[in-house]
Design an enzyme around this catalytic site. Structure first.
Site, PDB file in Angstrom:
ATOM      1  N   GLU A  73     -11.990  -2.284  -3.403  1.00  0.00           N
ATOM      2  CA  GLU A  73     -10.854  -1.454  -3.807  1.00  0.00           C
ATOM      3  C   GLU A  73     -10.646  -1.538  -5.321  1.00  0.00           C
ATOM      4  O   GLU A  73      -9.935  -2.416  -5.813  1.00  0.00           O
ATOM      5  CB  GLU A  73      -9.597  -1.905  -3.064  1.00  0.00           C
ATOM      6  CG  GLU A  73      -9.743  -1.944  -1.548  1.00  0.00           C
ATOM      7  CD  GLU A  73      -8.632  -2.742  -0.889  1.00  0.00           C
ATOM      8  OE1 GLU A  73      -7.443  -2.508  -1.213  1.00  0.00           O
ATOM      9  OE2 GLU A  73      -8.946  -3.624  -0.067  1.00  0.00           O
ATOM     10  N   HIS A 122       0.801  -1.228   0.000  1.00  0.00           N
ATOM     11  CA  HIS A 122       0.000   0.000   0.000  1.00  0.00           C
ATOM     12  C   HIS A 122       0.834   1.278   0.000  1.00  0.00           C
ATOM     13  O   HIS A 122       0.559   2.219   0.746  1.00  0.00           O
ATOM     14  CB  HIS A 122      -0.953  -0.001   1.192  1.00  0.00           C
ATOM     15  CG  HIS A 122      -2.122  -0.931   1.034  1.00  0.00           C
ATOM     16  ND1 HIS A 122      -2.568  -1.371  -0.194  1.00  0.00           N
ATOM     17  CD2 HIS A 122      -2.961  -1.497   1.961  1.00  0.00           C
ATOM     18  CE1 HIS A 122      -3.629  -2.160  -0.016  1.00  0.00           C
ATOM     19  NE2 HIS A 122      -3.875  -2.270   1.270  1.00  0.00           N
ATOM     20  N   HIS A 159      -9.637   2.911   0.222  1.00  0.00           N
ATOM     21  CA  HIS A 159      -9.701   1.771   1.140  1.00  0.00           C
ATOM     22  C   HIS A 159     -10.821   1.935   2.170  1.00  0.00           C
ATOM     23  O   HIS A 159     -10.675   1.550   3.333  1.00  0.00           O
ATOM     24  CB  HIS A 159      -8.352   1.606   1.847  1.00  0.00           C
ATOM     25  CG  HIS A 159      -8.013   0.203   2.225  1.00  0.00           C
ATOM     26  ND1 HIS A 159      -8.608  -0.456   3.274  1.00  0.00           N
ATOM     27  CD2 HIS A 159      -7.145  -0.691   1.680  1.00  0.00           C
ATOM     28  CE1 HIS A 159      -8.102  -1.663   3.395  1.00  0.00           C
ATOM     29  NE2 HIS A 159      -7.210  -1.841   2.425  1.00  0.00           N
ATOM     30  N   THR A 160     -11.953   2.469   1.728  1.00  0.00           N
ATOM     31  CA  THR A 160     -13.104   2.584   2.629  1.00  0.00           C
ATOM     32  C   THR A 160     -13.721   1.217   2.895  1.00  0.00           C
ATOM     33  O   THR A 160     -13.875   0.404   1.989  1.00  0.00           O
ATOM     34  CB  THR A 160     -14.154   3.530   2.025  1.00  0.00           C
ATOM     35  OG1 THR A 160     -13.627   4.866   2.014  1.00  0.00           O
ATOM     36  CG2 THR A 160     -15.442   3.531   2.825  1.00  0.00           C
TER      37      THR A 160
END
Length: 349
Positions: free
Chosen positions: A313, A105, A179-180
């Site tokens: 995502e 990430h 990235h919710t």
């Protein structure tokens, strides 16, 4: 429609801002310029009850150690890069290692830990925020200075539209996502095991024990990954499939989408009636059912636990730099990259 802005706190003597976007139908989206994090998203259920449908914190400080990446923009590259290195134009680049021997990430100080510039925008058809950041050459090991712009836009169709825009002065890697964690029950009343997920994808990537694509592509037919007609998340968790067990009893897999901007991803909660439709021009979507979510975090509605949220995502396929058969996310020098993902909230008929 309206937008508000307040100073949430200060970080390194700079203002951390919190924006709240509001439409005329009761939907509200709150986001901060720290990591472009979505902290809260309020939408009505079938009875008109307006509740929060994302995981996040009420206060700022927990976001400084936000290991689950709640609500954040991820970059320069979402997902894992095997060995934390890659070769580009004959040059080998070493990246920051932040998960075993791999790069995850964007690194420990990726875009999720950046304080972005932010400008609110308001027009007749919506309200939004433009977040901007210049990622310097060499940041986390990546070549090139990249000018990045992320726009969050809310309209009266209950659509949250995310547009990513980037330009680099050198050839580099670039693959953003958001990235919710979603939970359509409202205020985290239930976990997401009985949410129904539909994805128009006939292929999913096989993962190795470090959760990095092996390069093999699995035909979803006859597997828990066949979501073309919709499945409850619980069916996958309880399936016993080796790939499901590998990632901690759930999904943490890249789905290669069959179509785009055509209702390709739909999440539905029968009890609340809420439905989320995701449409994108990205190649794939990594679905993560929070199998590894640590317990005991004080979220804005409930203590954290396994299966409390689901991430959708949208992005290029993970570790594509090491797999020539995957669509490339190399960003060439002086090329502009633009992509859009739309999240539409509604009530199932």
């Amino acid at each position: 429609m309206d937008i508000s802005k307040k100073i949430w706190t200060q970080l390194h003597e700079k203002d951390v801002l919190l924006f709240t976007l509001m439409n005329d139908r009761g939907m509200e989206l709150s986001a901060t310029n720290y990591g472009c994090i979505v902290t809260k998203l309020l939408v009505p259920d079938r009875n008109g009850n307006v509740e929060n449908v994302v995981l996040g914190f009420n206060d700022f400080d927990p976001y400084l150690t936000n290991t689950p990446y709640f609500g954040a923009v991820i970059g320069r590259v979402a997902g894992r890069i095997q060995g934390a290195s890659f070769e580009l134009d004959g040059v080998t680049y070493q990246l920051a290692k932040n998960e075993n021997n791999n790069h995850l990430h964007g690194g420990p100080n990726g875009f999720h830990r950046v304080l972005w510039e932010a400008e609110p925008i308001q027009r007749d058809n919506g309200v939004g925020v433009i977040f901007s950041y210049t990622s310097p050459d060499g940041e986390e090991g990546y070549p090139g200075t990249v000018n990045v712009q992320v726009t969050y836009w809310l309209n009266n169709d209950n659509e949250w539209i995310v547009t990513y825009r980037a330009h680099s002065d050198q050839t580099t890697l670039f693959n953003l996502t958001n990235h919710t964690y979603f939970n359509l029950s409202g205020n985290l009343k239930r976990d997401i095991l009985d949410h129904t997920l539909t994805i128009q994808s006939s292929r999913v990537l096989e993962l190795n024990k470090e959760l990095i694509p092996t390069g093999a592509v699995i035909d979803v037919a006859g597997t828990p990954f066949d979501l073309r007609q919709g499945k409850r998340v619980r069916e996958a968790v309880e399936s016993g499939h080796p790939q499901i067990e590998l990632v901690g009893q759930g999904y943490d897999h890249p789905f290669w989408l069959d179509r785009h901007h055509d209702k390709e991803i739909v999440l539905y909660d029968d009890e609340s009636g809420r439905m989320l439709t995701v449409e994108t021009d990205e190649v794939g979507v990594v679905v993560y059912t929070s199998n590894q979510l640590p317990e005991g975090l004080d979220l804005n509605g409930a203590p954290s636990r396994k299966y409390l949220g689901i991430c959708l995502e949208t992005q290029g396929l993970p570790d594509a730099i090491h797999h020539a058969q995957f669509p490339s996310w190399v960003l060439s020098a002086n090329e502009e990259r633009v992509s859009t993902t739309m999240y539409r909230f509604g009530i199932a008929e």
